[in-house]
Design a protein around this motif. Structure first.
Motif, short mmCIF file in Angstrom:
data_model
loop_
_atom_site.label_atom_id
_atom_site.label_comp_id
_atom_site.label_asym_id
_atom_site.label_seq_id
_atom_site.Cartn_x
_atom_site.Cartn_y
_atom_site.Cartn_z
N ASN A 21 8.31 1.79 -4.06
CA ASN A 21 8.40 0.99 -2.83
C ASN A 21 7.04 0.40 -2.52
O ASN A 21 6.01 1.05 -2.67
CB ASN A 21 8.86 1.88 -1.66
CG ASN A 21 10.27 2.42 -1.92
OD1 ASN A 21 11.14 1.66 -2.34
ND2 ASN A 21 10.45 3.71 -1.70
N SER A 22 7.06 -0.84 -2.08
CA SER A 22 5.79 -1.53 -1.81
C SER A 22 5.21 -1.15 -0.47
O SER A 22 4.00 -1.30 -0.25
CB SER A 22 5.99 -3.06 -1.87
OG SER A 22 7.01 -3.45 -0.94
N SER A 23 6.07 -0.62 0.48
CA SER A 23 5.57 -0.30 1.82
C SER A 23 6.44 0.76 2.46
O SER A 23 7.57 1.02 2.03
CB SER A 23 5.54 -1.56 2.69
OG SER A 23 6.88 -2.02 2.91
N PHE A 24 5.90 1.35 3.56
CA PHE A 24 6.68 2.32 4.34
C PHE A 24 7.88 1.64 4.98
O PHE A 24 8.94 2.24 5.10
CB PHE A 24 5.81 2.96 5.43
CG PHE A 24 4.87 4.01 4.92
CD1 PHE A 24 5.36 5.15 4.28
CD2 PHE A 24 3.50 3.87 5.07
CE1 PHE A 24 4.49 6.12 3.82
CE2 PHE A 24 2.64 4.83 4.60
CZ PHE A 24 3.12 5.97 3.97
N GLU A 25 7.71 0.38 5.35
CA GLU A 25 8.80 -0.35 6.00
C GLU A 25 9.98 -0.50 5.07
O GLU A 25 11.13 -0.32 5.46
CB GLU A 25 8.30 -1.72 6.47
CG GLU A 25 9.33 -2.54 7.21
CD GLU A 25 9.77 -1.89 8.51
OE1 GLU A 25 10.97 -2.01 8.87
OE2 GLU A 25 8.94 -1.24 9.19
N GLU A 26 9.66 -0.83 3.83
CA GLU A 26 10.73 -1.00 2.85
C GLU A 26 11.44 0.35 2.59
O GLU A 26 12.66 0.40 2.49
CB GLU A 26 10.14 -1.53 1.54
CG GLU A 26 11.22 -1.81 0.49
CD GLU A 26 10.60 -2.36 -0.79
OE1 GLU A 26 11.34 -2.44 -1.79
OE2 GLU A 26 9.42 -2.69 -0.80
N GLY B 191 13.47 8.66 9.62
CA GLY B 191 12.35 7.71 9.71
C GLY B 191 11.13 8.26 9.00
O GLY B 191 11.18 9.31 8.34
N ILE B 192 10.00 7.52 9.17
CA ILE B 192 8.76 7.90 8.50
C ILE B 192 7.62 7.85 9.50
O ILE B 192 7.58 7.00 10.39
CB ILE B 192 8.45 6.94 7.33
CG1 ILE B 192 9.56 7.02 6.27
CG2 ILE B 192 7.10 7.26 6.70
CD1 ILE B 192 9.39 6.02 5.15
N VAL B 193 6.69 8.80 9.34
CA VAL B 193 5.44 8.81 10.11
C VAL B 193 4.30 8.81 9.09
O VAL B 193 4.24 9.72 8.24
CB VAL B 193 5.34 10.05 11.02
CG1 VAL B 193 4.02 10.01 11.80
CG2 VAL B 193 6.52 10.14 11.97
N ASP B 194 3.43 7.76 9.16
CA ASP B 194 2.34 7.75 8.17
C ASP B 194 1.16 8.59 8.67
O ASP B 194 1.20 9.15 9.77
CB ASP B 194 1.91 6.32 7.85
CG ASP B 194 1.35 5.59 9.07
OD1 ASP B 194 0.94 6.27 10.04
OD2 ASP B 194 1.32 4.34 9.07
N ASN B 195 0.12 8.64 7.84
CA ASN B 195 -1.03 9.49 8.18
C ASN B 195 -1.77 9.02 9.42
O ASN B 195 -2.53 9.78 10.02
CB ASN B 195 -2.01 9.55 7.00
CG ASN B 195 -1.48 10.43 5.87
OD1 ASN B 195 -0.59 11.24 6.09
ND2 ASN B 195 -2.01 10.27 4.68
N ASP B 196 -1.58 7.74 9.78
CA ASP B 196 -2.24 7.19 10.97
C ASP B 196 -1.41 7.39 12.23
O ASP B 196 -1.81 6.94 13.32
CB ASP B 196 -2.54 5.71 10.78
CG ASP B 196 -3.52 5.48 9.64
OD1 ASP B 196 -4.41 6.34 9.47
OD2 ASP B 196 -3.37 4.48 8.93
#
Length: 495
Positions: free
Chosen positions: A89-94, A112-117
């Motif tokens: 996947n190219s991004s978290f959004e995708e 859903g997803i939570v990134d490191n930021d």
């Protein structure tokens, strides 16, 4: 005659007894009551341990089912995280958009997803939930699979919990996915059709007073409750507080028996949920539901023991009364002359000796009586008339002297009297009175028959101060009366 003599001489003839039948019965009943209390106490202890063990087994089964269910869900979330980590996947959004397609076809509510930021890839409603319940902090700290505390979702109105599993790309942690499940997924594990409606099962937070009710009657399943409210209903609070302290300390399990203010006895057990940190399964069951048969068995044993005790008491009373009656018969046989019903020689000697031991040197008189020419009575009129003469003579003695002393048939036609606590003059007056009664004695076969007697008398302390000497003095006086022609009486001291 006999009854009067018995009343007069009870204190002289009776001997002190250290054994008391009533004391024995009282001691027996006390021992039986103590025994019954011990039986009840032992049974109560057995029942309490039985209730704890049974409730503990139920709680263990439910906690294992919950752990298995949570472990399965955790594995599912972990596999989803692994799958996304390996996707190109190219991004978290995708990745998030691809994950959203699974929501409609799965049992979870949101994903859903939570990134490191701390950036959240989710719907607006999900973002609000994360902010309200502080879930972002949990996601940032998640390592492997982490589970949140149950909370009520504003999106569905249900009790839910959220699981987090870290995402790794190129061997580095990039964030975490989250999956929100309805609490029903694990709450239903607590519902067992074999349990009755009185069995209550809670999920309880060890760090707060939150309780989630999973099963039971009288409340809404899945509703929140407060532990402090439940605690206010407990009577023996000390044991319950020990139980609570163990739960707060993170112990694996603990059982307690207690009674509520409405009089219901409960057994309550908690088990730690290993895959839901800080949370515990609590099972509460009324004792009647657990051990009704054992309690009936206990009271049946108590009732049986009570019947045995009562039957034993009746048997003891019956036996005692029978023994008393038999003893009285034997005592009468050993105390009273069977023909004349006055004291026999052995009883008289025993009673008079005891009187002298007690009174030391009393003022009293001893009298020897002898029926004159009794052998000729037997020879001329027969033994039946002779027996009648003896019985009538004894009756006259008892009527005159019975209230004042001891009256006894010494043997054959000899009778003795010990006038207790009387002067010589009083004793002489009684002999005069007795002589008048003897004159009235008649026999049917000979209207001209007249009965006579001879008597020798000795007084204490005038003649002597001891019983054997007093008897000898009276016997000597009697001998002198016989020498002088009989039909009279004489004091030993008379010249």
């Amino acid at each position: 005659m006999k009854n009067n003599n018995e009343k007069q001489n009870t204190s002289v003839l009776s001997e002190g007894k250290g054994f008391s039948y009533h004391r024995m019965i009282f001691t027996y009943l006390i021992c039986c009551i103590v025994g019954l209390l011990l039986i009840v106490t032992v049974f109560n202890g057995i029942i309490e341990e039985h209730d704890k063990q049974l409730t503990n087994e139920i709680c263990t089964l439910i906690s294992e089912k919950m752990d298995t269910s949570i472990q399965y869900i955790s594995a599912t979330v972990d596999e989803m995280s692994t799958l996304i980590s390996y996707c190109d996947n190219s991004s978290f959004e995708e990745s998030y958009q691809n994950m959203k397609k699974c929501v409609a076809e799965s049992s979870f509510i949101s994903i859903g997803i939570v990134d490191n930021d701390g950036n959240l890839y989710a719907t607006e409603s999900e973002r609000y939930e994360f902010e309200k319940w502080g879930l972002t902090d949990i996601a940032m700290k998640s390592n492997d699979v982490t589970i949140s505390e149950p909370y009520r979702s504003g999106m569905t109105g249900q009790l839910v919990f959220t699981m987090f599993s870290q995402l790794e790309w190129d061997g580095e942690r990039r964030g975490a996915i989250f999956v929100t499940y309805p609490l029903d997924e694990i709450q239903n594990m607590a519902n067992t059709k074999s349990l009755n409606d009185q069995t209550e099962i809670w999920i309880m937070d060890g760090y707060s007073d939150n309780i989630i009710r999973c099963t039971g009657s009288g409340f809404l399943i899945g509703s929140w409750s407060n532990f402090k409210i439940e605690k206010q209903k407990i009577k023996n609070i000390s044991d319950y507080e020990v139980w609570e302290a163990c739960l707060r300390a993170g112990d694996y399990s603990r059982a307690v028996n207690y009674t509520t203010t409405d009089g219901i006895n409960y057994t309550q057990v908690f088990k730690r949920i290993d895959f839901m940190p800080g949370w515990n399964i609590v099972v509460r069951i009324p004792s009647l539901s657990l051990s009704n048969t054992m309690q009936l068995f206990r009271w049946a044993n108590v009732a049986f023991a009570a019947v045995i005790i009562i039957a034993t008491c009746f048997l003891l009373i019956f036996t005692h009364r029978r023994e008393t009656a038999e003893k009285k018969i034997f005592e009468n046989l050993s105390t009273y002359d069977p023909l004349t019903k006055i004291l026999n020689r052995r009883a008289f000697e025993k009673a008079s000796a005891k009187f002298f031991e007690t009174e030391k040197t009393p003022e009293c008189s001893f009298i020897f009586f002898d029926v004159d020419y009794f052998k000729q009575v037997n020879d001329n009129y027969g033994h039946e008339v002779g027996d009648y003469i003896l019985v009538t003579f004894a009756a006259a003695l008892d009527s005159v002297f019975g209230d004042s002393g001891l009256v006894s048939r010494f043997g054959g036609d000899e009778f003795v009297v010990l006038v207790m606590f009387g002067s010589k003059q009083a004793a002489a007056a009684m002999v005069e009175q007795f002589a008048e009664k003897v004159k009235e004695i008649r026999i049917e076969c000979d209207k001209d028959f007249r009965l006579h007697f001879s008597a020798g008398m000795a007084a204490c302390p005038y003649d002597t101060d001891n019983l054997p000497e007093l008897m000898k003095c009276a016997d000597n006086a009697l001998y002198k009366v016989k020498e002088s022609g009989r039909n009279g009486w004489k004091w030993y001291s008379d010249k």
